[in-house]
Design a protein around this motif. Sequence first.
Motif, short mmCIF file in Angstrom:
data_model
loop_
_atom_site.label_atom_id
_atom_site.label_comp_id
_atom_site.label_asym_id
_atom_site.label_seq_id
_atom_site.Cartn_x
_atom_site.Cartn_y
_atom_site.Cartn_z
N ARG A 438 69.69 29.47 69.68
CA ARG A 438 69.92 29.38 68.28
C ARG A 438 69.39 30.69 67.66
NH1 ARG A 438 72.77 24.30 67.79
NH2 ARG A 438 73.66 25.22 66.12
N ILE A 439 69.92 30.85 66.57
CA ILE A 439 69.34 31.99 65.70
C ILE A 439 69.32 31.80 64.23
CG2 ILE A 439 71.64 33.29 65.47
CD1 ILE A 439 70.09 35.83 65.94
N ALA A 440 68.19 31.93 63.56
CA ALA A 440 68.27 31.78 61.97
C ALA A 440 68.82 32.99 61.31
CB ALA A 440 66.86 31.55 61.47
N ARG A 441 69.56 32.80 60.38
CA ARG A 441 70.36 33.81 59.68
C ARG A 441 69.27 34.92 58.89
NH1 ARG A 441 74.87 36.23 58.26
NH2 ARG A 441 75.12 37.14 56.24
N THR A 442 68.19 34.63 58.27
CA THR A 442 67.45 35.60 57.56
C THR A 442 65.76 35.06 57.89
OG1 THR A 442 67.26 33.97 55.69
CG2 THR A 442 69.16 35.42 55.63
N SER A 451 68.20 29.19 56.37
CA SER A 451 69.53 29.09 56.78
C SER A 451 69.86 29.36 58.33
CB SER A 451 70.32 30.35 55.94
OG SER A 451 69.78 29.87 54.58
N ALA A 452 70.63 28.45 58.58
CA ALA A 452 71.14 28.52 59.98
C ALA A 452 72.15 29.59 60.29
CB ALA A 452 71.97 27.29 60.58
N GLY A 453 71.91 30.35 61.31
CA GLY A 453 72.93 31.35 61.73
C GLY A 453 74.38 30.98 61.64
#
Length: 668
Positions: A438-442, A451-453
Amino acid sequence: MSNRLADATSPYLLQHADNPVDWRPWGEEAFAEARRRDVPVLLSVGYAACHWCHVMAHESFEDPATAERMNDGFVNVKVDREERPDVDAVYMEAVQAMTGQGGWPMTAFLTPDGAPFYCGTYFPRDHFNRLLEAVARVWREERDGVLDQGRRVVDALAAPRTLGEGQLPGAEEAAAAVEGLARDFDARRGGFGGAPKFPPSMLFTFLLAHHRRTGDERALLMARTTAEAMARGGIHDQIGGGFARYSVDADWTVPHFEKMLYDNALLLRAYLRLWRETGDVLARRTALGIADWMVTDLLTSEGGFASALDADSEGEEGRYYVWSPAELERVLGPEDGAWAAGVFGVTDEGTFEHGTSVLRLPEDPDDPERFERVRRALLAERARRVPPARDDKVVAAWNGLAVAALAEAGALLDRPDLVERARTAARLLADLHMDGGRIARTSRDGAVGASAGVLEDYADAAEGFLALFSVTGEQEWTAAAGRLLDTVLDRFTDASGAFYDTADDAEALINRPQDPTDNAVPSGRFAAAGALLTYSGLTGSQRHRRAAESALGPVVPLAAKAPRFAGWGLAVTETLLSGPLEVAVVGPGGEGAEITRELHRTALMTAPFGTAVAPGDGGAPDDPEDAPVPLLAGRPLIGGGAAAYVCRGFTCDLPVRDAVSLQERLTP
């Protein structure tokens, strides 16, 4: 007095933290308060570098009387569109459906359940105040009609849509796209359509790839004419490097002065490819200027890249960038000042406002040394001005684009420092933004945002990791890309093969966004197609190959009707039509590394767009299942020396041992 935005990490939200408006961040708490008070939600969406967002903030949100009217009648919610592109996408679709156009700041009035019933963009203060009164009155007196309007909008947004699922674009669609672009092409000034004109970076990539495969000279002409017009225009910062967001006129003279990371990362790759394909000196110089500007002006202390520079400084748009003849003379002296005015097109009348001009470079000066001396003097003088504000949040998707661009620039232009910048930014994404797959957006100041990616974050970060692997041979980046792309397949697609912009476990909005079209950046879907195709080329994964082909379905209807919104999908289609190719380069390090480096650079310089290039030392295991990059498995050194293998679907030609032979294999 601060409102509820004081603890936000978004620079845009923090710009509004001291407004007299009782702003709340997006979230269930705001909608619960609207239900408790029985009032609508006023949603305002923008971003930190947005000029008209600043104008509306100054006119309305900083005005106590307007703020009081907003606070009395509404629950007011502020959203940074760059932090929450999912929220922005859902309500921008409503704005466009209601008004026929969109833009920022976005202004939307919602029911407490989130249904939009009246939408717009920028409103001058008097108009906005009348609108506030009218909406509050209608909410009190005509509630049933408002709720019905909201339900109809939500139903329309949720209606099933055909996105080309099950179709695979081919040569016919690519040719149709070129025909459509030729009809929109401005042959005299470059670009497509009229004012305003935006940098068509994704179309550059497609047109150059199409020309390479087919020899179609129109495609090359459109790309080259536009690239030169932009590079010589005011949209290009002639003394500092980098490009502004767009040109307000058809001649590329006066930009909207904000400078975005995503534009410049995409344009860096596009100008690199133009130089690679044609040897164009201006393209090479422009690419170097973009790369150096990105590092100089956008690099953060954590090693990532900030999102944007504002259009305004000292309260005026463009003030940092424009010049008058008198200013040039004061800084450079009478002789050099007059010469610079002629070179840069600075006139007494001015090309911008108040007798000032945006610097252009209609042609290269006849004295390069003098030009460089003048450029440096003007840059030093400009550094004394108050600079535009910087939005220093790190966005995963745009940093992925930057990683890919800087890695390729460093390799092709012999700038190892740029490769190192790409590696450091990739490390920030992998170590801070990523958690498993998983990757976070910012992130900002080393702290990851909430914010979730979205799909573009996964796809563009994977693209950056894969490009970095192709340059460095560091296999950890392929593994990181694989984790992200597995999440794309598990969380962002459904059984029909459709792609969504948000994960299946993301916050539920009134509609799950699913936009296949390119806009300022490649659509998440088309970006995923490219990364999936490259990853399948390196690993042999047919699951990823099938998903890449499925992601390209919307190219089929878009190629004929709206090719300007499918540039990246068309470019990936060209990758498919060219093979796609895989190139494994194996060779020793140390004393024998010179031929290895030559073969590797030839592969990067010569292979078609999207080719999976895998450099290694020849020590990979024989069993592809055990290899981090199976394309390298079983590729032995030839006689202890370097070799390159050109493959299609893991079926490889005989190895070659010199750069000339490799170039011949890769050239159509």
